[in-house]
Design an enzyme around this catalytic site. Structure first.
Site, short mmCIF file in Angstrom:
data_model
loop_
_atom_site.label_atom_id
_atom_site.label_comp_id
_atom_site.label_asym_id
_atom_site.label_seq_id
_atom_site.Cartn_x
_atom_site.Cartn_y
_atom_site.Cartn_z
N GLY A 69 -22.68 -38.30 -1.44
CA GLY A 69 -21.54 -37.94 -0.78
C GLY A 69 -21.75 -36.71 -0.44
O GLY A 69 -20.88 -36.16 0.17
N LYS A 107 -22.68 -20.10 5.76
CA LYS A 107 -21.85 -19.61 4.91
C LYS A 107 -22.13 -17.73 4.47
O LYS A 107 -20.92 -17.14 3.94
CB LYS A 107 -21.63 -20.26 3.40
N GLY A 153 -16.56 -31.61 -1.13
CA GLY A 153 -15.57 -32.56 -1.89
C GLY A 153 -14.25 -33.32 -1.56
O GLY A 153 -14.22 -31.85 -0.72
N1 HSE Z 1 -22.83 -30.51 2.12
C1 HSE Z 1 -22.17 -29.29 1.42
C2 HSE Z 1 -22.77 -29.11 0.24
C3 HSE Z 1 -21.02 -29.42 1.66
O1 HSE Z 1 -23.86 -29.64 -0.65
O2 HSE Z 1 -22.52 -28.23 -0.19
C4 HSE Z 1 -20.13 -28.28 1.72
O3 HSE Z 1 -20.39 -27.35 3.03
#
Ligand code: HSE
Length: 338
Positions: A204, A222, A320
């Site tokens: 997930g 980011k 998470g």
């Molecule tokens: N898909 C992203 C990750 C979730 O794997 O870090 C958080 O932005």
């Protein structure tokens, strides 16, 4: 304060779990007056929704399963809900759209216009529209919280914005995507790229479309957030050079391991001599002495270079449900009280 929650996926549901947990610890928790989803209905009640019933309803797959009561409204779409809600805080947790940031940017603007504080877990609005949202929040004298957008509850934003106040951040580099770091770590243990990606999806961590992770788009969002909020940039998607990890083979990983190096997908921002920010997302071979080389699995890390303090590295959760819900809660607690 009353909260209006836009989006009710893993993050929104984890936020409800967190509130129930805080309530059981004896905290006075805020009321959730409205919840809106794109395809699973919406709910509004001026005096607050029952959190346990809300959790039960969404687990059936649709908010229609929430029990009927006088004063309950079920038919308001996202924008209509923002217009009528008696709420002081708007939490945006719908999906990230890096093309134009919609519909989240319009929701964020409308909520600020109506005088709500804005807290977002959605990366789109901050990556694409931070200067405008910041200005609007300042005009309306409202709080703008976005801790959840980078490294979930690990306080990458709080440290950059407030703890380093008085120093200059001259560069940032880090591991900002858990899925790709997990894949690269698993490949070091012999899994193929495809097997490792499937495992990350099953856990997930991956975005709804894993291309966003493996081609570097999530890291890019980011990087934009960090450049524009912590380093005074005004960068757009086109300003960030981007390469993902989909071309990295098991052989590439083995070769670097033999040379005491590791592949990591890094996001980086540095200030050139002319003051411009140079930002990129690319896999890099790190020597094992580099603090970022030791960050394995789903964990994220950020290294700030500062003029007065040298380099500082923060390692922690990057994704998470509960880790992200904590960021929303921490932002909620930071809203200035009268
Ligand atoms: N898909 C992203 C990750 C979730 O794997 O870090 C958080 O932005």
């Amino acid at each position: 304060m009353n909260i209006l929650l836009m989006g009710f996926g893993i993050v929104g549901q984890s936020f409800i779990e967190l509130l129930l947990q805080k309530q059981s610890e004896g905290f006075a928790i805020p009321r959730i007056v409205g919840v809106s989803t794109l395809r699973r209905g919406s709910l509004y009640h001026a005096t607050g929704l029952d959190l346990a019933e809300l959790r039960r309803a969404i687990l059936t797959g649709h908010l229609d399963a929430y029990p009927e009561e006088a004063g309950l409204k079920r038919d308001l779409n996202g924008m209509a809900l923002i217009e009528v809600a008696q709420a002081q805080v708007f939490i945006e947790s719908t999906y990230t759209n890096l093309r134009d940031g919609q519909p989240a940017i319009d929701y964020c603007r409308a909520a600020l216009e109506r005088g709500m504080h804005l807290i977002t877990a959605n990366k789109g609005p901050i990556a694409l529209a931070y200067p405008a949202l910041r200005t609007l929040a300042e005009q309306k004298n409202r709080y703008l919280g976005f801790e959840a957008t980078v490294m979930s509850g690990t306080p990458a934003i709080e440290i950059g914005l407030n703890t380093f106040r008085g120093a200059h951040i001259t560069a940032i580099r880090g591991i900002f995507n858990g899925t790709t770091n997990y894949i690269l770590t698993q490949m070091e243990s012999g899994l193929s790229y495809t097997e490792a990606l499937r495992a990350a999806q099953e856990l997930g961590y991956a975005e709804a479309d894993p291309t966003a992770d493996v081609e570097g788009w999530d890291t890019l969002s980011k990087v934009l957030i960090l450049a524009n909020t912590l380093m005074g940039g005004n960068l757009t998607v086109a300003d960030v050079a981007r390469r993902g990890i989909s071309h990295i083979t098991g052989q590439d990983v083995d070769e670097e391991r033999a040379n005491n190096r590791r592949w990591k997908l890094l996001g980086s921002i540095e200030r050139a001599e002319d003051g411009q920010l140079i930002a990129r997302v690319e896999p890099q071979r790190l020597s094992l002495e580099d603090p970022l080389a030791m960050v394995s699995g789903i964990t994220n890390a950020i290294s700030y270079s500062t003029d007065l303090l040298g380099d500082v590295t923060l390692i922690g959760a990057g994704a998470g449900g509960m880790a992200t819900a904590f960021a929303l809660w921490a932002d909620y607690l930071r809203i200035p009280r009268p």
